[in-house]
Design a protein around this motif. Sequence first.
Motif, short mmCIF file in Angstrom:
data_model
loop_
_atom_site.label_atom_id
_atom_site.label_comp_id
_atom_site.label_asym_id
_atom_site.label_seq_id
_atom_site.Cartn_x
_atom_site.Cartn_y
_atom_site.Cartn_z
N PHE A 31 39.29 36.53 35.04
CA PHE A 31 39.42 37.98 35.41
C PHE A 31 39.13 38.56 34.12
O PHE A 31 38.31 39.66 34.04
CB PHE A 31 40.37 38.35 35.91
CG PHE A 31 41.30 37.48 37.38
CD1 PHE A 31 40.41 37.76 38.60
CD2 PHE A 31 42.55 37.10 37.19
CE1 PHE A 31 40.51 36.91 39.41
CE2 PHE A 31 42.06 36.28 38.90
CZ PHE A 31 41.42 36.00 39.26
N GLN A 170 46.96 39.88 39.19
CA GLN A 170 45.40 39.96 38.98
C GLN A 170 45.29 40.71 39.39
O GLN A 170 43.86 40.83 40.23
CB GLN A 170 45.57 39.07 40.39
CG GLN A 170 44.26 38.43 40.69
CD GLN A 170 44.45 36.27 41.45
OE1 GLN A 170 45.50 35.45 40.70
NE2 GLN A 170 44.40 36.52 42.41
N SER A 171 45.66 41.87 40.67
CA SER A 171 45.14 42.38 41.56
C SER A 171 44.43 43.71 40.79
O SER A 171 43.62 44.06 41.55
CB SER A 171 46.13 43.27 42.88
OG SER A 171 47.45 43.64 42.25
N VAL A 174 41.33 42.65 39.73
CA VAL A 174 40.68 42.57 41.07
C VAL A 174 40.01 44.09 41.20
O VAL A 174 38.48 43.97 42.18
CB VAL A 174 41.08 41.73 41.94
CG1 VAL A 174 40.40 42.29 43.14
CG2 VAL A 174 41.04 40.18 42.13
N GLU A 175 40.50 44.44 41.50
CA GLU A 175 40.35 45.92 41.56
C GLU A 175 38.71 46.61 40.23
O GLU A 175 38.07 47.02 41.31
CB GLU A 175 41.71 46.73 41.43
CG GLU A 175 41.13 48.71 41.87
CD GLU A 175 42.50 49.32 41.93
OE1 GLU A 175 42.42 50.34 41.80
OE2 GLU A 175 43.30 48.52 42.68
N ILE A 177 37.55 44.73 38.94
CA ILE A 177 36.47 43.70 38.89
C ILE A 177 35.37 44.84 40.33
O ILE A 177 33.90 44.42 40.24
CB ILE A 177 36.34 42.21 38.47
CG1 ILE A 177 36.57 41.73 38.31
CG2 ILE A 177 35.07 41.54 39.40
CD1 ILE A 177 37.58 40.64 38.21
N GLU A 178 36.20 44.25 41.92
CA GLU A 178 34.77 45.34 42.42
C GLU A 178 34.28 46.66 42.35
O GLU A 178 33.54 46.63 42.75
CB GLU A 178 35.48 45.88 44.02
CG GLU A 178 36.16 44.13 44.28
CD GLU A 178 35.18 43.35 44.50
OE1 GLU A 178 34.19 42.95 45.26
OE2 GLU A 178 35.28 41.81 44.18
#
Length: 232
Positions: A31, A170-171, A174-175, A177-178
């Motif tokens: 990530f 991780q969340s 991911v946020e 990255i989105e």
Amino acid sequence: MPPQPLSRVRSSAKVFASPEAIQRRPKLAPFVAEIIVRWADIEANVGSILAFLLAAEAGPTIAMLQTVRSASAQMDMIVSAGKIKLIDPELEMFEAVVRLARSAARKRNNVAHHIWAFCDELPDALLLVEPVAYLDIFVAVSEANLDPKFETLNKSRFEPDNSRILVYRQSDFVEIIEELKSIARCTTFLINYLHPEHPSRDQMYSLLWNEPLIESAVKAVRKSRPSVPEPE
């Protein structure tokens, strides 16, 4: 919710600042890499936008942009060019996309330039220490070494300030990255929209408005502009 300070998550955690943090949390490493890669894509697109505005070749323009180390200064340069070359509605959309890119740059910069750390109390998280907070430790140690009572000093002063350490799970990655994916699409759509003779120009404008981050960015641009006095 953005990454939280360690002081709010686990204030008593023992922090180990080391590049080995990424090895201790191998599931999170991809990530981190993706954030760096996706920002590079956005940066290249932003350079292409500047090249278009200046009617210049992309290569020299990107080289010039990269000599400016601060992402904020890069964005200032691009906005200045846009304000000279564009008028609304192109200028408004341009400013909105650059505003989004500026925000994303700050998040990427934390990942790229903060000091990585970990703690055993949070096995699913990586920690990012503010560089200044990290340097403060060395200053404190250097000053303490001059104290003849060094061995009896309270060593807690040599620990990083937990309020200046962010916890990334991780969340959180991911946020980010989105968000970067959306901004990359916005920069691509904007490049095409700014070309007055692009065959799908209207479609590019619609695609920009379909991106979830654009509406709030456009509102922020409008709010930041000086109000026009109503005619008497």
